[in-house]
Design a protein around this motif. Structure first.
Motif, PDB file in Angstrom:
ATOM      1  N   PHE A   5      -0.127   5.262  13.850  1.00  0.00           N
ATOM      2  CA  PHE A   5       0.410   6.551  12.952  1.00  0.00           C
ATOM      3  C   PHE A   5       0.657   6.589  12.249  1.00  0.00           C
ATOM      4  N   SER A   6      -0.723   6.951  11.095  1.00  0.00           N
ATOM      5  CA  SER A   6       0.270   6.651   9.434  1.00  0.00           C
ATOM      6  C   SER A   6       0.089   7.933   8.651  1.00  0.00           C
ATOM      7  N   ASP A   7       1.400   8.359   8.173  1.00  0.00           N
ATOM      8  CA  ASP A   7       1.709   8.982   7.301  1.00  0.00           C
ATOM      9  C   ASP A   7       1.155   9.151   5.543  1.00  0.00           C
ATOM     10  N   ARG A   8      -0.104   9.496   5.230  1.00  0.00           N
ATOM     11  CA  ARG A   8      -1.171   9.661   4.061  1.00  0.00           C
ATOM     12  C   ARG A   8      -0.910  10.464   3.391  1.00  0.00           C
TER      13      ARG A   8
ATOM     14  N   GLU B 146      -2.211  10.972  10.459  1.00  0.00           N
ATOM     15  CA  GLU B 146      -3.929   9.723  11.062  1.00  0.00           C
ATOM     16  C   GLU B 146      -3.263   8.678  12.339  1.00  0.00           C
ATOM     17  N   VAL B 147      -4.028   8.927  13.332  1.00  0.00           N
ATOM     18  CA  VAL B 147      -3.757   8.058  14.432  1.00  0.00           C
ATOM     19  C   VAL B 147      -5.116   7.214  14.482  1.00  0.00           C
ATOM     20  N   SER B 148      -4.791   5.610  14.690  1.00  0.00           N
ATOM     21  CA  SER B 148      -5.535   4.371  15.085  1.00  0.00           C
ATOM     22  C   SER B 148      -4.873   4.194  16.328  1.00  0.00           C
ATOM     23  N   ASP B 149      -6.380   3.380  17.356  1.00  0.00           N
ATOM     24  CA  ASP B 149      -6.303   3.113  18.138  1.00  0.00           C
ATOM     25  C   ASP B 149      -6.577   1.563  18.063  1.00  0.00           C
ATOM     26  N   GLY B 150      -6.870   1.095  16.878  1.00  0.00           N
ATOM     27  CA  GLY B 150      -7.052  -0.443  16.480  1.00  0.00           C
ATOM     28  C   GLY B 150      -8.937  -0.006  16.475  1.00  0.00           C
ATOM     29  N   GLU B 151      -9.416   0.375  17.037  1.00  0.00           N
ATOM     30  CA  GLU B 151     -11.082   0.423  16.791  1.00  0.00           C
ATOM     31  C   GLU B 151     -11.105   1.514  16.086  1.00  0.00           C
TER      32      GLU B 151
ATOM     33  N   ARG C  39       1.107  -1.584  -0.458  1.00  0.00           N
ATOM     34  CA  ARG C  39      -0.159   0.646   0.276  1.00  0.00           C
ATOM     35  C   ARG C  39       1.078   1.418  -0.073  1.00  0.00           C
ATOM     36  N   GLY C  40       2.336   0.467   0.386  1.00  0.00           N
ATOM     37  CA  GLY C  40       2.554   2.076   0.619  1.00  0.00           C
ATOM     38  C   GLY C  40       2.958   2.983   1.682  1.00  0.00           C
ATOM     39  N   VAL C  41       2.879   2.627   2.703  1.00  0.00           N
ATOM     40  CA  VAL C  41       2.057   4.117   3.601  1.00  0.00           C
ATOM     41  C   VAL C  41       3.493   2.926   4.279  1.00  0.00           C
ATOM     42  N   THR C  42       3.902   4.138   5.487  1.00  0.00           N
ATOM     43  CA  THR C  42       4.297   3.986   6.563  1.00  0.00           C
ATOM     44  C   THR C  42       3.534   3.892   7.905  1.00  0.00           C
ATOM     45  N   ARG C  43       3.974   2.932   8.591  1.00  0.00           N
ATOM     46  CA  ARG C  43       3.252   3.417  10.246  1.00  0.00           C
ATOM     47  C   ARG C  43       4.495   3.791  11.145  1.00  0.00           C
TER      48      ARG C  43
END
Length: 242
Positions: free
Chosen positions: A180-183, A188-193, A163-167
């Motif tokens: 944290f994903s740099d798109r 963006e930040v995700s806590d899994g939910e 997907r070319g995304v670094t997390r």
């Protein structure tokens, strides 16, 4: 053994006596543990070693009863009584699955070898990526001005080549994880939910993350790292191996 018996054995007319029959090689411990983990239905993993079945939401009493029987369900009910809901579980073959990141690892708590097959079977999609760097660190988490956590944490940088995304992952010892994903320049930040827009302020080997009413300060620990840098290169510096 007379000639007539030898001829009958050779022709397959009678079975060889037990002493003459080939015995299967004994199963090793690793093979036995691996055989204990199976996927009896899509989205279901059962572990006979622990008498438990799991789906994408974690351990399941109905699935345990369905695939392993009522005794396994009764045993599991007693084990779970009074315990908080787990966000990760370990199988008898050493694999570890995390429900919030929807990822399984074949090397357990080492979390360096993503098990794509197990992740696919349990969560229905390939997860994870290639881990590029990992460091120990110290984290301070504040919510709405109130301290939530202050202590050790781990910092990981993972690249998903498909997907070319670094997390960038920050994980606390209790299993809490923020990814944290740099798109394309948008963080963006995700806590899994859930996911939210986030901002990042670079302070060298310390990073300041903000989203909603949350503030996370993460600092890398490394005796060989300089205390200050003359030039900043953003969020990657916090997670980059130098």
């Amino acid at each position: 053994m007379n000639a007539l018996l030898v001829a009958a054995l050779g022709a397959g007319l009678i079975a060889a006596p037990p002493a003459a029959q080939a015995r299967p090689a004994p199963m090793t411990l690793a093979q036995s543990q691996s055989a204990a983990v199976s996927s009896p239905a899509p989205g279901v993993i059962c572990d006979r070693g622990t008498s438990s079945c799991y789906d994408r939401n974690g351990v399941s009493l109905p699935l345990t009863r369905q695939h392993l029987g009522s005794w396994a369900e009764w045993r599991l009910t007693r084990q779970l009584a009074g315990r908080p809901v787990a966000t990760e579980f370990r199988l008898s073959d050493g694999s570890l699955c995390d429900l919030r990141s929807q990822t399984c690892w074949s090397d357990g708590f080492g979390q360096r070898q993503v098990s794509r097959d197990l992740s696919q079977r349990l969560f229905g999609q390939e997860q994870g990526g290639r881990e590029m760097d990992r460091f120990d660190g110290l984290c301070n988490l504040v919510k709405g001005g109130r301290p939530v956590y202050d202590g050790p944490c781990s910092l990981r940088r993972v690249a998903n080549s498909e997907r070319g995304v670094t997390r960038y992952m920050v994980r606390q010892p209790d299993g809490s994880r923020y990814t944290f994903s740099d798109r394309s320049g948008r963080l963006e930040v995700s806590d899994g939910e859930r996911s939210w827009p986030a901002t990042f302020v670079d302070h060298g080997y310390t990073g300041l993350f903000r989203w909603r009413d949350m503030t996370l300060v993460a600092t890398r620990e490394h005796s060989a790292l300089p205390l200050n840098r003359a030039q900043s290169d953003g969020i990657t510096q916090l997670f980059l191996n130098r």
